[in-house]
Design a protein around this motif. Structure first.
Motif, PDB file in Angstrom:
ATOM      1  N   ALA A  60      -7.793 -38.285   2.870  1.00  0.00           N
ATOM      2  CA  ALA A  60      -8.710 -39.157   2.136  1.00  0.00           C
ATOM      3  C   ALA A  60      -9.234 -38.463   0.883  1.00  0.00           C
ATOM      4  CB  ALA A  60      -9.866 -39.581   3.034  1.00  0.00           C
ATOM      5  N   LEU A  61      -9.597 -37.195   0.998  1.00  0.00           N
ATOM      6  CA  LEU A  61     -10.136 -36.460  -0.144  1.00  0.00           C
ATOM      7  C   LEU A  61      -9.066 -36.242  -1.207  1.00  0.00           C
ATOM      8  CD1 LEU A  61     -12.361 -33.824   1.693  1.00  0.00           C
ATOM      9  CD2 LEU A  61     -13.095 -35.937   0.567  1.00  0.00           C
ATOM     10  N   ALA A  62      -7.852 -35.930  -0.772  1.00  0.00           N
ATOM     11  CA  ALA A  62      -6.762 -35.739  -1.731  1.00  0.00           C
ATOM     12  C   ALA A  62      -6.490 -37.040  -2.495  1.00  0.00           C
ATOM     13  CB  ALA A  62      -5.503 -35.276  -1.007  1.00  0.00           C
ATOM     14  N   GLU A  63      -6.557 -38.152  -1.817  1.00  0.00           N
ATOM     15  CA  GLU A  63      -6.323 -39.441  -2.478  1.00  0.00           C
ATOM     16  C   GLU A  63      -7.473 -39.781  -3.412  1.00  0.00           C
ATOM     17  OE1 GLU A  63      -3.925 -42.356  -3.582  1.00  0.00           O
ATOM     18  OE2 GLU A  63      -3.390 -40.960  -1.976  1.00  0.00           O
ATOM     19  N   ALA A  64      -8.693 -39.409  -3.044  1.00  0.00           N
ATOM     20  CA  ALA A  64      -9.841 -39.642  -3.916  1.00  0.00           C
ATOM     21  C   ALA A  64      -9.711 -38.831  -5.205  1.00  0.00           C
ATOM     22  CB  ALA A  64     -11.136 -39.285  -3.196  1.00  0.00           C
TER      23      ALA A  64
END
Length: 227
Positions: A12-16
């Motif tokens: 999720a953080l990488a996609e954000a």
């Protein structure tokens, strides 16, 4: 149909981060992120508590990409390398400065990075007292940016017409003579180059090296604060 990649906090953080890189930090929301991950928002909330937690996590993701410390370097070169690594990451992600400046939570990655820098000074012979004040002096430079005296180059952007540019420069010389002197000296007196802006990387490294040299002199002199 290929199996769906399980949702995780790291994913999720990488996609954000990818969303912010592509569209800017204002585009990042829990709903937009859930859509990019092809999950319902409630699924995302199992891994990211709220928008603030998301932003904290994005900063942690960037810190995790900093170059690892080189144990073969002396304290001065090691600190310089770590801070310039942080700056490279900042320049790769233009939204990062705005987010870092708004964060108030010292997350584990933030504390870990600050601890590594502090430890580099202490292991290099600095007292905890001097290290405390050195970290304050570095301030936001440890994240790769610094407050600038000339922070809005567009505010004095000269016109393209040579006659109008000449008139503007003369007006600035009369009203703000020392600012004009600095600006003209920086371009070797070439009026056509006025307003081109400073070399921000040079200015950052100049300030960093100036501070590191001063820290070295204080450490060698056995400096202690008056408390």
């Amino acid at each position: 149909m290929p199996p769906r990649t399980p949702l995780s906090r790291d994913r999720a953080l990488a996609e954000a981060v990818a969303l912010a890189d592509a569209e800017g930090i204002d585009a990042v929301s829990m709903r937009r992120l859930a859509a990019r991950l092809d999950v319902v928002p409630m699924a995302l909330y199992k891994h990211v508590t709220n928008k603030s937690d998301l932003l904290d996590g994005m900063v942690e993701t960037l810190i995790a990409s900093y170059d690892p410390p080189d144990p073969t370097l002396g304290w001065k070169a090691a600190v310089r390398a770590q801070i310039l690594s942080a700056r490279r990451v900042l320049l790769d992600h233009p939204w990062a400065r705005q987010v870092i400046e708004t964060r108030t939570t010292r997350t584990p990655q933030v504390l870990g990075y600050m601890d590594r820098l502090s430890g580099t000074f202490i292991e290099g012979g600095f007292t905890p007292d001097l290290t405390h004040h050195v970290m304050h002096a570095l301030g936001h430079r440890i994240w790769g940016f610094s407050p600038e005296a000339f922070d809005d180059p567009d505010s004095l952007q000269p016109p393209t017409d040579p006659a109008a540019r000449q008139a503007m420069v003369q007006a600035v010389q009369q009203t703000y003579p020392y600012i004009a002197m600095i600006a003209l000296d920086a371009v070797g007196g070439d009026l056509s180059a006025v307003g081109a802006g400073c070399d921000e990387q040079f200015e950052f490294e100049f300030s960093l090296d100036l501070l590191l040299d001063a820290f070295e002199r204080l450490q060698e002199a056995g400096w202690r604060s008056a408390r």
